[in-house]
Design an enzyme around this catalytic site. Structure first.
Site, mmCIF file in Angstrom:
data_model
loop_
_atom_site.group_PDB
_atom_site.id
_atom_site.type_symbol
_atom_site.label_atom_id
_atom_site.label_comp_id
_atom_site.label_asym_id
_atom_site.label_seq_id
_atom_site.Cartn_x
_atom_site.Cartn_y
_atom_site.Cartn_z
ATOM 1 N N LEU D 221 -38.509 -5.463 -10.064
ATOM 2 C CA LEU D 221 -39.110 -4.632 -11.106
ATOM 3 C C LEU D 221 -38.122 -3.623 -11.692
ATOM 4 C CD1 LEU D 221 -41.682 -3.794 -12.623
ATOM 5 C CD2 LEU D 221 -42.137 -2.177 -10.772
ATOM 6 N N ASP D 222 -37.939 -3.682 -12.991
ATOM 7 C CA ASP D 222 -37.097 -2.720 -13.714
ATOM 8 C C ASP D 222 -35.645 -2.722 -13.241
ATOM 9 O OD1 ASP D 222 -39.356 -2.019 -15.131
ATOM 10 O OD2 ASP D 222 -39.862 -0.382 -13.789
ATOM 11 N N GLU D 223 -35.219 -3.811 -12.629
ATOM 12 C CA GLU D 223 -33.838 -3.857 -12.142
ATOM 13 C C GLU D 223 -33.012 -4.948 -12.805
ATOM 14 O OE1 GLU D 223 -33.517 -3.679 -7.917
ATOM 15 O OE2 GLU D 223 -34.560 -1.755 -7.840
#
Lengths: 278, 278, 278, 278
Positions: D221-223
């Site tokens: 997530l969000d990486e």
């Protein structure tokens, strides 16, 4: 022209601006600037008034105390130079910038001394006739190292300690003696990349912008109240080392800007946030 | 929650903040935000107070008039939506952005109509159920063209006219009817590149940064009081056309930002400058 | 690690990159970075190649000359420190920053001397063991003043002259001897506010952003090719004096950045524009 | 004018630029722009060449394969519009901006459909004659919800999926079917404030700058690899809600900018980083 600065922080209630400005008006003082802010979530009131003119401090403080809520924090001080001590490790760019500004009296501080755990900046510091204290951390415990630093700092009784790229973590015991009086420059856009080697972290994450953050030091590493931040764009062409080089100019400018704000009494600390009247 | 906004502009003198906040305090009103500024060169005082609560407007205006200097400009109004008319030529990006914000009621305006000297944006405007008036400038004198525009504008009686990339110069006669009520977006960082084709000028000059400027329209082309400006970096790789493309996003954001400031009564015009309480 | 830099500028034609990289490949050299740009309007080709490895310069220049169009500008040089002379008037911030960077060898220049028409910076310059030449302009003609400066400059035979807030206009005769070798920092976002007192001009115009511009000096005042620009926001609260203070940090950073670009052979001058391979 | 784009990514070795440009030269093609980058840590070579002219694709691919290392990634495609599907939750600003750009054909995509788990944007989308699919997540398992989305997406066979403020986390199973083909806009300056409610996090931390990040979606997530980021200053006067309002303009501009880069084949994904030839 000398001026005075009045800072007020208390629970909000109706009429605070009216009451405070009435006191100033009655003393026949000339308001130079006036800023207020009400934080809505918890209902706190912040006010900074800079004014010129002669007044009897005890009288005014009593009058202010009488009209303000009992919890009010009131600070009334003259606009004047403050003494600072600078802690630094090996990198020169922030301390260089502060020494130059000191030499030309651009910001409202006197650099009383520079303390470093290395010797390489002694030559630079001595050019500006500022005492340089080399306090090595090698072969001594963290406690003893901090005790040695503290002992030197206490000689100078500074109002603020500036960590101008000081790369060691200060203990809660040390920090606790200087609440909201230690200012650090961290070489990242906090809270991104707290801790060690932020430019390596930034490179690994592939960010397109890097930054620097000036903040008050608290017990929690890199988590103290933020005073100022700034950023610059980077690209895939920047290695971690090139990011670090590019970041230096941001770091020194952000640190100087945060010092200017703090020294001019423009910063309130409120929980872990700051209220800044620029 | 409805609120009211009090604007005061007058010659500076001691006690103004105290006297104004006293009036508000006596009416038992709740101050939401309070901003003051004293311009030092000529000694002018500016104050914007937003507050909530019920009050008798005539009474308060009389009280304020009594305590303020005779020259004081006092404006007391409710925070509410304002009517605007949009003038546009062929480019869509600013009017598109304003129509979308209108549709979702993000800024405090009602778009009453869009007027253009071309027809190409009729389709877009009609999607949002806004009247579109095509008033061609071809084959008519400038006076007649402006008279036709004025006649349409007057039907809507707008508080502000927004030039959202309207590429014709308005005459002093037209402008004179809407003092500080016409807002223009100019596609350069004024005062650089006033007049026609700013991106061609910027390319020819080889600048490394381009920008956009929102300002009030006065008799002097592109010389009215500036409300907001913003910039983006460019490089030698940008042709004039690519600068223009890159600039569109800046233009639309700056125009929207300036409208928000104006509509929230945060802008004082003072000579050819603006005082903005953000 | 030492490296060499090849710069090529010529009329564009098919196969230029192929032909140049073939020469480099045949010499068994290791390309560190390679940048090309074709300006479309007039069809000009620009290429900068940095490479490491040993080569016979005369041979390579001959091979490049053979494959490139007859009009080609070819420059082949080693990446090395360049000598600079700094001219300054009274303000310290740019020269301070350059001296600090020189002291720590951060940029690829040697400051050979600092020349000023005032004496106030002598103390600073001497801290860094750099020759300081005070050449007053008072009581002498402009020609004689420039002749005196030129005479000192010629002693040092610098590759570049840096105007670090030198506030006098240099004559075409002087400038003509150092084509594209004099770098000036102007304290505005050119072409806005060319000439004297840009911060006063900026204040009077009420701009919301101020900036600084580093450019090569030509015969036309403040109209030479731009190397770098940067900006910061300002507000109505900034007096002209406060704008000037805020602008100092921008000026010194932009000047250092432009020097880095020029010293690393990253800048082509093309008419009145620059091609910059960052 | 139509053009073709050649992308090459392989282990670095001497002579790559020479060999590739030789192929292009032999085919008599006209290079429009040429960019190369060598990542030094692991020794990877990246090249993007845009050119015009007719050529036989199979032949050229064979020639390129012959001269390049066996591991080379070679992509040769025409510059043309790509089909995208947009996923959105409730907020309009990003999808509004993309629809307007689609309507005026400003970026190289066709919006094939908009899919949302809410209905509130149906009216907007229908104005632009784009299919709107309401696929509610209520009362269905995450797997079933994603299966329903996938089924709709597959009808359109898009090259990219754009998450224009789609507030649900996509499963690895879904993401795995569109490697480096899902672009998300996250409303923070990643890696700061990943996950839910970044503006609330930013307010609590008291940052002075907020931002937005466009990135490819991966399992973490969000990486995923970052394509573009931008920031704006905020102050203590911004509540979390006001930060969110101010951030919207940044989000929409960053998303559009990242799409432009991706659609023009200017982005290489390399580990968790991107190489971007702007």
């Amino acid at each position: 022209m000398s001026s005075s600065i009045l800072l007020i922080h208390c629970k909000d209630q109706a009429g605070l601006v009216y009451k405070v400005t009435q006191v100033i008006f009655k003393h026949n003082l000339n308001i130079i600037s006036n800023d207020e802010f009400v934080e809505r979530t918890l209902g706190h009131f912040f006010m900074r008034t800079e004014f010129s003119g002669a007044f009897e401090k005890t009288t005014m403080m009593k009058e202010l105390t009488d009209i303000l809520p009992p919890d009010a924090n009131i600070k009334l001080s003259e606009h004047q130079k403050r003494d600072i001590c600078i802690l630094v490790t090996k990198e020169h760019h922030c301390v260089s910038d502060l020494l130059i500004r000191h030499h030309f009296q651009e910001l409202d501080y006197n650099v009383r001394c520079v303390i470093s755990n290395y010797q390489n900046l002694q030559d630079l510091v001595s050019k500006f006739n500022i005492p340089f204290h080399h306090i090595s951390h090698e072969g001594v415990s963290r406690e003893d190292h901090e005790a040695a630093i503290l002992s030197v700092v206490q000689q100078y009784n500074p109002e603020f300690i500036v960590l101008a790229k000081y790369m060691r973590v200060l203990s809660p015991a040390f920090v606790g003696q200087f609440t909201n009086r230690i200012i650090n420059i961290h070489h990242s856009f906090l809270p991104a990349f707290a801790g060690a080697s932020p430019y390596n972290q930034a490179y690994a994450r592939g960010v397109k912008i890097i930054g620097a953050t000036a903040h008050f030091v608290t017990d929690s590493l890199d988590e103290g109240p933020i005073i100022a931040q700034s950023v610059i764009p980077v690209a895939h062409t920047h290695s971690a080392k090139e990011m670090a080089l590019a970041g230096k100019d941001v770091e020194k400018i952000v640190l100087a800007r945060s010092l200017k704000l703090v020294l001019n009494e423009r910063v309130f600390v409120y929980g872990n946030r700051t209220i800044i009247f620029e």
